[in-house]
Enzyme design. Sequence first.
Site, PDB file in Angstrom:
ATOM      1  CD  GLU A 192       2.075  -0.902  20.191  1.00 50.22           C
ATOM      2  OE1 GLU A 192       1.834   0.288  19.868  1.00 50.22           O
ATOM      3  OE2 GLU A 192       2.733  -1.679  19.478  1.00 50.22           O
TER       4      GLU A 192
ATOM      5  NE  ARG B  94      -2.286  -0.619  14.388  1.00 48.75           N
ATOM      6  CZ  ARG B  94      -1.693   0.541  14.078  1.00 48.75           C
ATOM      7  NH1 ARG B  94      -0.396   0.589  13.887  1.00 48.75           N
ATOM      8  NH2 ARG B  94      -2.411   1.645  13.972  1.00 48.75           N
TER       9      ARG B  94
ATOM     10  N   GLY C 128       0.856  -1.187   0.000  1.00 47.18           N
ATOM     11  CA  GLY C 128       0.000   0.000   0.000  1.00 47.18           C
ATOM     12  C   GLY C 128       0.890   1.234   0.000  1.00 47.18           C
ATOM     13  NE  ARG C 129      -2.997   6.358   1.172  1.00 47.89           N
ATOM     14  CZ  ARG C 129      -4.040   5.722   1.665  1.00 47.89           C
ATOM     15  NH1 ARG C 129      -3.883   4.740   2.552  1.00 47.89           N
ATOM     16  NH2 ARG C 129      -5.274   6.010   1.264  1.00 47.89           N
ATOM     17  CB  ILE C 130       3.489   2.339   4.640  1.00 51.15           C
ATOM     18  CG1 ILE C 130       2.812   3.529   5.328  1.00 51.15           C
ATOM     19  CG2 ILE C 130       4.762   1.927   5.377  1.00 51.15           C
ATOM     20  CD1 ILE C 130       2.272   3.236   6.712  1.00 51.15           C
TER      21      ILE C 130
ATOM     22  CG  HIS D  42       3.582   2.133  17.646  1.00 54.00           C
ATOM     23  ND1 HIS D  42       2.416   1.461  17.810  1.00 54.00           N
ATOM     24  CD2 HIS D  42       3.465   2.756  16.447  1.00 54.00           C
ATOM     25  CE1 HIS D  42       1.606   1.672  16.783  1.00 54.00           C
ATOM     26  NE2 HIS D  42       2.229   2.463  15.936  1.00 54.00           N
TER      27      HIS D  42
ATOM     28  CG  ASP E  18       7.915   1.156  15.490  1.00 52.95           C
ATOM     29  OD1 ASP E  18       7.083   1.865  14.898  1.00 52.95           O
ATOM     30  OD2 ASP E  18       8.565   1.540  16.491  1.00 52.95           O
TER      31      ASP E  18
HETATM   32  C1  8YV Z   1       0.185   6.010  15.626  1.00 55.48           C
HETATM   33  C2  8YV Z   1       0.097   4.383  13.922  1.00 55.48           C
HETATM   34  O1  8YV Z   1      -1.007   6.522  15.214  1.00 55.48           O
HETATM   35  O2  8YV Z   1      -0.528   5.596  12.045  1.00 55.48           O
HETATM   36  C3  8YV Z   1      -0.729   4.603  12.738  1.00 55.48           C
HETATM   37  O3  8YV Z   1      -1.596   3.758  12.467  1.00 55.48           O
HETATM   38  O4  8YV Z   1       0.065   3.372  14.516  1.00 55.48           O
HETATM   39  C4  8YV Z   1       0.933   5.444  14.454  1.00 55.48           C
HETATM   40  O5  8YV Z   1       1.233   6.419  13.528  1.00 55.48           O
HETATM   41  C5  8YV Z   1       1.014   6.985  16.280  1.00 55.48           C
HETATM   42  O6  8YV Z   1       1.949   6.231  16.927  1.00 55.48           O
HETATM   43  C6  8YV Z   1       0.264   7.874  17.261  1.00 55.48           C
HETATM   44  O7  8YV Z   1      -0.215   7.241  18.301  1.00 55.48           O
END
Ligand code: 8YV
Length: 315
Positions: free
Chosen positions: A263, A234, A154-156, A281, A258
Amino acid sequence: MPKPMILQMGAYPSWDETPLNEAYDLRRYFEAADKAAFLAEHGPSVRAIATRGELGASREIIAACPQLEVISVYGVGYDAVDLGACRERGIRVTNTPDVLSGDVADFAVTMMLAQSRGVVAGDAWVRDGSWAAQGGMPLQRRAFGRRAGILGLGRIGFEIARRLTGFGMQIAYSDVAPKDYAADWSFVKDPETLAARSDFLFVAAAASQETQHIVNARVLQALGPEGMLINVSRASNVDEEALIAALADGTLGAAALDVFEGEPALDPRFREVPNILLQPHQASGTIETRKAMGELVRANLAAHFAGAPLVTPVI
Ligand code: 8YV
């Protein structure tokens, strides 16, 4: 006209808290000592929930807010939001895509390089006097020119692959279907085959029921004793029991993580297994990205309460 009441699930940087407090009647759920009592008192008046990717909003929280209209996620991942409960009541959900893809991809590549080249161990080797006492560090492994697999383009995932192209790496990916924007990279249907032809396996898939433990014992075995797993998506995408076992008995060479189940209270065994890089994270954790994420959260809330189209809707 009273300010709309918003249930805030987690803390935001001050540059977001201040404008949110000015525009809305914020109720800080995460600070409540008795969360059930807090929800019972304020839930009936809540019109919006402001949350974070890893916090989401459960069916119970949503049910406690009968007037809820919209959930704005500070993050691209919305797997922790009960979309089913939202659809049942026509509650809108927004996230913060695109603005964080670059930093998350940078961090995935950083973790690959840091773990392959022993950057953390090297810092310790200098600080604890080993260099002076024992000389050079044990040799590490090369990254450039090797084989990378991207689970979820996807994007990432795309931004990770684009960066790895610069390292002269052979790139393949798995996803539900081939991507028309990935002609230069090989599509491999199943993750196990992808792992078998990768030295580095990057997990960048949006988490869902379908991707639960998509990285299982067989995939880790296929990645092998020379392979490295890198997860910036995730924890639910990876079978942590299988991962801990594979690292402990050498079935898998190394990992860089990460994200973790439960967590920040991650499984304590992760601190004991060899060849692992642990991160809190923080992949999207830059001032630039978090400011952009905050702006999107606020823009989506403002659009909703102005009756305008949402900026980055999920549903
Ligand atoms: C968190 C993330 O939102 O974008 C996501 O889905 O897990 C992270 O970017 C960020 O750590 C803020 O809590």
